[in-house]
Motif scaffolding. Structure first.
Motif, PDB file in Angstrom:
ATOM      1  N   THR A   1       0.824  -1.214   0.000  1.00  0.00           N
ATOM      2  CA  THR A   1       0.000   0.000   0.000  1.00  0.00           C
ATOM      3  C   THR A   1       0.856   1.261   0.000  1.00  0.00           C
ATOM      4  O   THR A   1       0.532   2.237  -0.691  1.00  0.00           O
ATOM      5  N   GLU A   2       1.962   1.264   0.752  1.00  0.00           N
ATOM      6  CA  GLU A   2       2.832   2.438   0.776  1.00  0.00           C
ATOM      7  C   GLU A   2       3.560   2.595  -0.563  1.00  0.00           C
ATOM      8  O   GLU A   2       3.775   3.715  -1.037  1.00  0.00           O
ATOM      9  N   TRP A   3       3.934   1.486  -1.169  1.00  0.00           N
ATOM     10  CA  TRP A   3       4.571   1.526  -2.490  1.00  0.00           C
ATOM     11  C   TRP A   3       3.605   2.113  -3.519  1.00  0.00           C
ATOM     12  O   TRP A   3       3.945   3.044  -4.257  1.00  0.00           O
ATOM     13  N   LYS A   4       2.381   1.594  -3.558  1.00  0.00           N
ATOM     14  CA  LYS A   4       1.430   2.046  -4.565  1.00  0.00           C
ATOM     15  C   LYS A   4       0.961   3.470  -4.308  1.00  0.00           C
ATOM     16  O   LYS A   4       0.520   4.161  -5.228  1.00  0.00           O
ATOM     17  N   ALA A   5       1.038   3.931  -3.058  1.00  0.00           N
ATOM     18  CA  ALA A   5       0.672   5.311  -2.732  1.00  0.00           C
ATOM     19  C   ALA A   5       1.849   6.261  -2.922  1.00  0.00           C
ATOM     20  O   ALA A   5       1.753   7.439  -2.583  1.00  0.00           O
ATOM     21  N   HIS A   6       2.970   5.735  -3.437  1.00  0.00           N
ATOM     22  CA  HIS A   6       4.183   6.526  -3.691  1.00  0.00           C
ATOM     23  C   HIS A   6       4.773   7.097  -2.404  1.00  0.00           C
ATOM     24  O   HIS A   6       5.403   8.154  -2.411  1.00  0.00           O
ATOM     25  N   LYS A   7       4.575   6.396  -1.296  1.00  0.00           N
ATOM     26  CA  LYS A   7       5.120   6.842  -0.019  1.00  0.00           C
ATOM     27  C   LYS A   7       6.347   6.042   0.402  1.00  0.00           C
ATOM     28  O   LYS A   7       6.982   6.365   1.404  1.00  0.00           O
ATOM     29  N   LEU A   8       6.664   4.997  -0.341  1.00  0.00           N
ATOM     30  CA  LEU A   8       7.827   4.162  -0.052  1.00  0.00           C
ATOM     31  C   LEU A   8       8.478   3.760  -1.362  1.00  0.00           C
ATOM     32  O   LEU A   8       7.808   3.247  -2.268  1.00  0.00           O
ATOM     33  N   ASN A   9       9.779   3.986  -1.461  1.00  0.00           N
ATOM     34  CA  ASN A   9      10.519   3.492  -2.621  1.00  0.00           C
ATOM     35  C   ASN A   9      10.621   1.973  -2.476  1.00  0.00           C
ATOM     36  O   ASN A   9      11.236   1.478  -1.522  1.00  0.00           O
ATOM     37  N   PRO A  10      10.009   1.208  -3.383  1.00  0.00           N
ATOM     38  CA  PRO A  10       9.951  -0.244  -3.204  1.00  0.00           C
ATOM     39  C   PRO A  10      11.308  -0.928  -3.183  1.00  0.00           C
ATOM     40  O   PRO A  10      11.418  -2.054  -2.696  1.00  0.00           O
ATOM     41  N   VAL A  11      12.360  -0.277  -3.697  1.00  0.00           N
ATOM     42  CA  VAL A  11      13.685  -0.905  -3.642  1.00  0.00           C
ATOM     43  C   VAL A  11      14.173  -1.032  -2.204  1.00  0.00           C
ATOM     44  O   VAL A  11      15.148  -1.746  -1.934  1.00  0.00           O
ATOM     45  N   LEU A  12      13.483  -0.379  -1.275  1.00  0.00           N
ATOM     46  CA  LEU A  12      13.862  -0.459   0.141  1.00  0.00           C
ATOM     47  C   LEU A  12      13.290  -1.706   0.825  1.00  0.00           C
ATOM     48  O   LEU A  12      13.454  -1.863   2.032  1.00  0.00           O
ATOM     49  N   ALA A  13      12.625  -2.562   0.071  1.00  0.00           N
ATOM     50  CA  ALA A  13      12.002  -3.756   0.669  1.00  0.00           C
ATOM     51  C   ALA A  13      12.973  -4.583   1.519  1.00  0.00           C
ATOM     52  O   ALA A  13      12.628  -4.976   2.642  1.00  0.00           O
ATOM     53  N   PRO A  14      14.193  -4.892   1.042  1.00  0.00           N
ATOM     54  CA  PRO A  14      15.108  -5.673   1.899  1.00  0.00           C
ATOM     55  C   PRO A  14      15.421  -4.969   3.215  1.00  0.00           C
ATOM     56  O   PRO A  14      15.474  -5.612   4.276  1.00  0.00           O
ATOM     57  N   LEU A  15      15.605  -3.649   3.167  1.00  0.00           N
ATOM     58  CA  LEU A  15      15.876  -2.894   4.381  1.00  0.00           C
ATOM     59  C   LEU A  15      14.658  -2.889   5.299  1.00  0.00           C
ATOM     60  O   LEU A  15      14.787  -2.972   6.531  1.00  0.00           O
ATOM     61  N   LEU A  16      13.470  -2.803   4.712  1.00  0.00           N
ATOM     62  CA  LEU A  16      12.231  -2.852   5.491  1.00  0.00           C
ATOM     63  C   LEU A  16      12.131  -4.154   6.268  1.00  0.00           C
ATOM     64  O   LEU A  16      11.828  -4.154   7.474  1.00  0.00           O
TER      65      LEU A  16
END
Length: 736
Positions: free
Chosen positions: A110-125
């Motif tokens: 949801t944060e990715w699709k709302a442009h609130k999270l850069n999805p490349v940060l998934a591993p760090l998340l």
């Protein structure tokens, strides 16, 4: 790596044992929790438009593999850990931990699709999430773990673990990270923290960033924010509070730094402002803005940033607002007036310096004819023997790249350069491409790239290319990594623009900019989905009518909904579905509401647009960008792109092919472009941009309306959008 990795992902995603290791036995009372996690993973997989076991967030395959690994294998490991660890003993406690896992997967999407999270940060998340999960199980505070995470990640994870003993401290940590990233939103979010020791320093930071906003809150009666501001002893804050008691205070804010330092007085400025905007001395006020901007620019060169130069109601914002309102809009509105004395009356009292700022501040709003007449008037105001180099020095080279770019776009650069001696012109063009690596963003480099695509003079092109090559060599000699990337990319892009034998796709490693395959646009159901954004002003309503009339009911099925229309192809090899919001009253925000509801509907139905079309003026474009699907592969702006818009679009849709215009978009141009695209999509053909442009050239150059032909010349196909290509290539080179 990919051959080994993808089977693992598929086995995790579609396993009947919920992706858990074969040795892990899940009691029936928790099987539904594992199913919910898998459902969220499937939604993540589908979020890029295709259910294929790969979460595609970038053109870099390695990054996509890392993101996919984080959201599938790493999540499986966490499920295994929760099921097997003795530290989580009871069924209810294991369910609680599994719910945390489900939340982090859902929130990532949801944060990715709302442009609130850069999805490349998934591993760090997921790394940060796992640390908190384990600390939480051990009854330890998560505050120090939140501290080490970027804001976007800390915000997601802290809200998942609200019951953690460190939650309150974590909220403060996250708020301070938020303030650093969003100084313009400090005052709108500080209320829960007004009694914290750091509150006063946040108020000072807010005053430096946006004095006008501080004024708004200081004037808000007895609110907690007003009390916090009014008790602050910082000189700048107290000065703003004092000015807030002055009638028409907002018009004084651009001069705040000078007022504080005694260089201008409220009384002297008041003579120009009068009783307010309706009775303002428009020319006198604008001239004072220009004079102050030139002085402040000199301070910027000396690394001294004046207060209230940037931000809301700051000097530059006010300068742009008044340039457009007082001068550009009046001459634009008279574009059909042949009597130039009448049409250009608004700018008659302005000096050459004033006209310079009208031009550069109106980049996204000025009509072609308005620019050309203003440029001619600028040369007249420079005297009988105009010297462009002297003009540039008189404004301290402020916005000089923007001025050169616009002159190139409107075919006036050669004229301007001839107003100065050859050696001065040479120096100016050297400066044009120098120090692009020193800026904290890419706007200057993008302006240089955009200019190159508009220049027809081969000698001037060679000069620019030589200067770029020299700067590349300098960067290599200095081991300047950023400089090497910028100048190397510019050189390659410029060479490709001059020679059809250079393929940028292979040279700089970006996806093809020359064509788009039909299958690349289709979702996993074989549909090609478009979302069209309309706005409810008069132009929007007129354009919507023309848009709808372009669909033959024998070839397209039209379904009218309350807030949008659905248009579906009835013939052809491919299914094309088009969703366009109705241009409802913009004054009541009904068009915005319709867009929000349509976007929510598409998300709920898992309908993923691969084409986004903006049908509105440039000032509406940020609204479209904020709701733009990250899956978009083709974007038709129908209005000016500009660096800020292009940069934001490509951060959301990194591989998008962008059609834009240097000027104001025209319905008579946009409709044939959209019709051509739709026919190509329905037929299943690959869209080849050069072929499309050649076909449309025949249509528009045959049009007897000269204005239509001139407007068409301002449209830029994806393979000639050198600014967008540069941003793509730079992002590719600097990807994580």
């Amino acid at each position: 790596m990919k051959k080994y990795f993808l089977p693992v992902i598929f086995s995790v995603l579609f396993s009947d044992v919920f992706g858990l290791a074969d040795s892990v036995v899940v009691p029936i009372q928790r099987q539904r929790n594992h199913e919910r996690i898998k459902e969220e993973q499937v939604k993540c997989d589908k979020a890029d438009g295709k259910l294929d076991g790969m979460i595609k967030v970038s053109s870099n395959e390695e990054i996509n593999l890392q993101v996919t690994d984080a959201m599938f294998r790493r999540i499986k490991d966490l499920q295994d850990f929760i099921e097997t660890t003795t530290k989580v003993a009871t069924n209810n406690e294991k369910i609680r931990q599994l719910n945390y896992v489900q939340e982090v997967v859902a929130n990532f999407r949801t944060e990715w699709k709302a442009h609130k999270l850069n999805p490349v940060l998934a591993p760090l998340l997921i790394n940060n999430f796992e640390k908190i999960l384990r600390a939480n199980i051990d009854s330890q505070s998560m505050a120090s773990i939140i501290e080490e995470a970027p804001y976007e990640i800390g915000k997601i994870n802290a809200e998942i673990f609200k019951a953690n003993k460190g939650y309150n401290e974590s909220k403060k940590i996250i708020y301070l990270k938020f303030c650093t990233l969003n100084p313009d939103k400090i005052l709108s979010s500080i209320r829960p923290f007004v009694n914290e020791p750091f509150a006063d320093s946040m108020v000072v930071q807010a005053s430096l960033n946006n004095p006008k906003q501080l004024y708004d809150y200081a004037s808000s009666g007895n609110s907690p924010e007003a009390k916090l501001i009014q008790k602050n002893t910082n000189p700048l804050v107290t000065a703003i509070v004092k000015i807030s008691h002055t009638p028409n205070a907002l018009f004084y804010f651009p001069f705040l730094d000078d007022i504080i330092n005694g260089k201008q007085s409220i009384d002297s400025i008041k003579k120009l402002i009068g009783d307010g905007e309706e009775r303002m001395d428009n020319v006198g006020y604008f001239k004072l803005l220009v004079k102050t901007e030139i002085n402040y620019q000199q301070r910027l060169i000396a690394k001294d940033t004046p207060v209230a130069m940037f931000g809301g109601n700051g000097l530059r914002e006010m300068l742009q607002t008044k340039a457009i309102k007082f001068f550009i809009n009046p001459i634009n509105e008279l574009h059909e007036q042949n009597n130039l004395a009448i049409r250009m009356k608004a700018i008659e009292p302005l000096s050459a310096q004033d006209l310079y700022y009208v031009i550069v501040m109106g980049e996204n709003d000025i009509y072609t004819s308005s620019y050309k007449h203003s440029f001619a008037r600028l040369l007249q105001k420079m005297g009988t023997t105009p010297r462009g180099d002297e003009l540039m020095l008189s404004v301290n080279m402020d916005f000089f790249r923007k001025f050169i770019k616009m002159a190139a776009n409107f075919n006036q650069l050669d004229v301007f350069l001839k107003t100065m001696p050859q050696d001065k012109a040479t120096v100016l063009m050297k400066a044009f491409v120098a120090n692009l690596d020193k800026s904290n963003n890419l706007e200057d480099a993008v302006d240089v790239a955009d200019s190159y695509s508009s220049i027809k003079d081969t000698a001037l092109l060679q000069t620019i290319l030589k200067n770029v090559s020299n700067n590349e060599q300098r960067s290599m000699n200095d081991n300047n990594g950023r400089g090497k990337i910028i100048y190397s990319l510019l050189k390659t892009i410029f060479l490709s623009a001059d020679s059809s034998s250079i393929d940028l796709t292979s040279e700089i490693g970006i996806p093809s900019i020359y064509s788009v395959e039909n299958k690349y646009l289709a979702d996993d159901s074989g549909r090609i989905v478009q979302q069209v954004f309309f706005y409810g002003d008069d132009d929007g309503k007129a354009n919507f009518s023309g848009f709808m009339n372009s669909f033959n009911t024998k070839e397209w099925k039209i379904i009218q909904q309350k807030e949008w229309v659905e248009i579906k192809s009835l013939k052809g090899r491919k299914k094309v579905w088009i969703y366009a919001n109705l241009p409802l009253d913009s004054d009541k925000n009904l068009d915005d509401t319709a867009q929000a509801h349509l976007t929510r509907y598409l998300e709920k139905k898992d309908i993923v647009p691969s084409i986004v079309i903006h049908r509105g003026h440039s000032y509406w474009l940020p609204g479209t960008i904020n709701r733009m699907a990250g899956s978009a592969k083709i974007i038709v702006l129908g209005s000016c792109g500009g660096y800020k818009n292009l940069s934001k679009i490509l951060s959301i849709c990194p591989d998008a092919h962008i059609i834009s215009t240097k000027e104001i978009g025209k319905g008579d141009i946009n409709r044939p472009i959209i019709n051509y695209l739709n026919q190509a999509l329905v037929s299943g053909n690959t869209i080849v941009w050069k072929d499309m442009w050649a076909a449309l050239n025949k249509v528009f150059y045959a049009d007897p309306n000269k204005e239509v032909r001139e407007s068409w010349d301002d449209y830029v196909p994806p393979y000639r959008n050198l600014g967008a290509i540069f941003i793509k290539a730079y992002n590719k080179k600097t990807e994580l």
